[in-house]
Design a protein around this motif. Structure first.
Motif, mmCIF file in Angstrom:
data_model
loop_
_atom_site.group_PDB
_atom_site.id
_atom_site.type_symbol
_atom_site.label_atom_id
_atom_site.label_comp_id
_atom_site.label_asym_id
_atom_site.label_seq_id
_atom_site.Cartn_x
_atom_site.Cartn_y
_atom_site.Cartn_z
ATOM 1 N N ARG A 96 12.280 32.437 -12.103
ATOM 2 C CA ARG A 96 11.718 31.706 -13.244
ATOM 3 C C ARG A 96 12.791 31.416 -14.286
ATOM 4 O O ARG A 96 12.912 30.308 -14.793
ATOM 5 C CB ARG A 96 10.575 32.504 -13.872
ATOM 6 C CG ARG A 96 9.859 31.766 -15.005
ATOM 7 C CD ARG A 96 8.825 32.648 -15.684
ATOM 8 N NE ARG A 96 9.423 33.666 -16.510
ATOM 9 C CZ ARG A 96 9.877 33.479 -17.765
ATOM 10 N NH1 ARG A 96 9.795 32.291 -18.329
ATOM 11 N NH2 ARG A 96 10.402 34.468 -18.447
ATOM 12 N N GLU A 108 12.118 20.462 -9.560
ATOM 13 C CA GLU A 108 11.057 19.799 -8.797
ATOM 14 C C GLU A 108 11.391 19.761 -7.308
ATOM 15 O O GLU A 108 10.517 19.969 -6.458
ATOM 16 C CB GLU A 108 10.816 18.383 -9.330
ATOM 17 C CG GLU A 108 9.662 17.666 -8.652
ATOM 18 C CD GLU A 108 8.340 18.414 -8.740
ATOM 19 O OE1 GLU A 108 7.528 18.275 -7.804
ATOM 20 O OE2 GLU A 108 8.101 19.143 -9.721
ATOM 21 N N ARG A 111 10.558 23.123 -5.899
ATOM 22 C CA ARG A 111 9.104 23.307 -5.734
ATOM 23 C C ARG A 111 8.587 22.544 -4.511
ATOM 24 O O ARG A 111 7.736 23.032 -3.779
ATOM 25 C CB ARG A 111 8.377 22.859 -6.995
ATOM 26 C CG ARG A 111 8.506 23.831 -8.138
ATOM 27 C CD ARG A 111 7.649 23.410 -9.344
ATOM 28 N NE ARG A 111 8.062 24.149 -10.506
ATOM 29 C CZ ARG A 111 8.879 23.690 -11.453
ATOM 30 N NH1 ARG A 111 9.355 22.458 -11.375
ATOM 31 N NH2 ARG A 111 9.210 24.435 -12.481
ATOM 32 N N GLN A 112 9.096 21.343 -4.288
ATOM 33 C CA GLN A 112 8.659 20.547 -3.139
ATOM 34 C C GLN A 112 9.093 21.172 -1.812
ATOM 35 O O GLN A 112 8.411 21.029 -0.805
ATOM 36 C CB GLN A 112 9.194 19.120 -3.254
ATOM 37 C CG GLN A 112 8.514 18.321 -4.330
ATOM 38 C CD GLN A 112 9.138 16.944 -4.517
ATOM 39 O OE1 GLN A 112 10.182 16.643 -3.936
ATOM 40 N NE2 GLN A 112 8.497 16.111 -5.310
#
Length: 193
Positions: A96, A108, A111-112
């Motif tokens: 995090r 991003e 995350r993908q």
């Protein structure tokens, strides 16, 4: 009796590698408990897995508590459970903080990339379960009926009902009917090679 440090390390590895949780973690848990440590036989692992699925809580936590207790007593149960929960929490906090420092585009993309990785873990977990289920004709038929039942609206809306129905069908097919009907249910034990 297993050393407490060995228990902690084994379940820390499970906690770190159990992305996707639940079913996705089964191959890793099996590797650690059966193949790597030898704490459980394959049949013992199946029993732990079954108990872990019918008791409240995540599979990895229940397995850690059960095996920790068996291998290291109360201290083993507490430490193994703490390791399987605490290690990924620490890793997530570190991740995090790294993502907060990363550019939005890079975060991003990360995350993908997680979606296909988790899907792969679920596939790895499903294959051994399918292989075990399809060694017996009745197991295979019960599995097919459950997969088909997932399309029924009542089970799509209330998945726990499907779990209960499958459990009752298994209980009836494997424990209640054979003593009542005897040899007329020989087809229940047909092995597929």
């Amino acid at each position: 009796m297993t050393s407490l440090a060995t228990l902690v390390l084994a379940f820390a590895r499970v906690g770190l590698g159990a992305f996707g949780g639940g079913v996705g973690a089964i191959p890793l848990i099996q590797y650690e408990l059966v193949t790597r440590s030898g704490w459980l036989s394959p049949q013992g692992f199946d029993q732990v897995l079954a108990l872990s699925q019918v008791t409240p809580g995540p599979i990895a936590v229940n397995a850690a508590t059960f095996v920790g207790l068996a291998q290291g007593g109360l201290a083993g149960a507490l430490l193994a459970t703490g390791a399987v929960v605490g290690t990924p929490l620490a890793a997530l906090e570190i991740l995090r903080r790294l993502l907060l420092r990363a550019s939005p585009e890079r975060a991003e993309r990360f995350r993908q990339a997680l979606g296909p990785a988790v899907a792969g873990l679920f596939l790895l977990a499903l294959l051994p379960l399918l292989r075990a289920s399809l060694t017996n004709l009745t197991h295979g038929l019960l599995l097919g009926a459950c997969l088909g039942a997932t399309r029924l609206p009542v089970f799509r809306k209330h998945p726990p009902l499907l779990v209960a129905a499958a459990g009752l069908a298994g209980l009836a097919l494997f424990h209640l009917l054979p003593p009542l009907l005897g040899s007329s249910l020989r087809f229940l034990s047909v092995k597929i090679s």
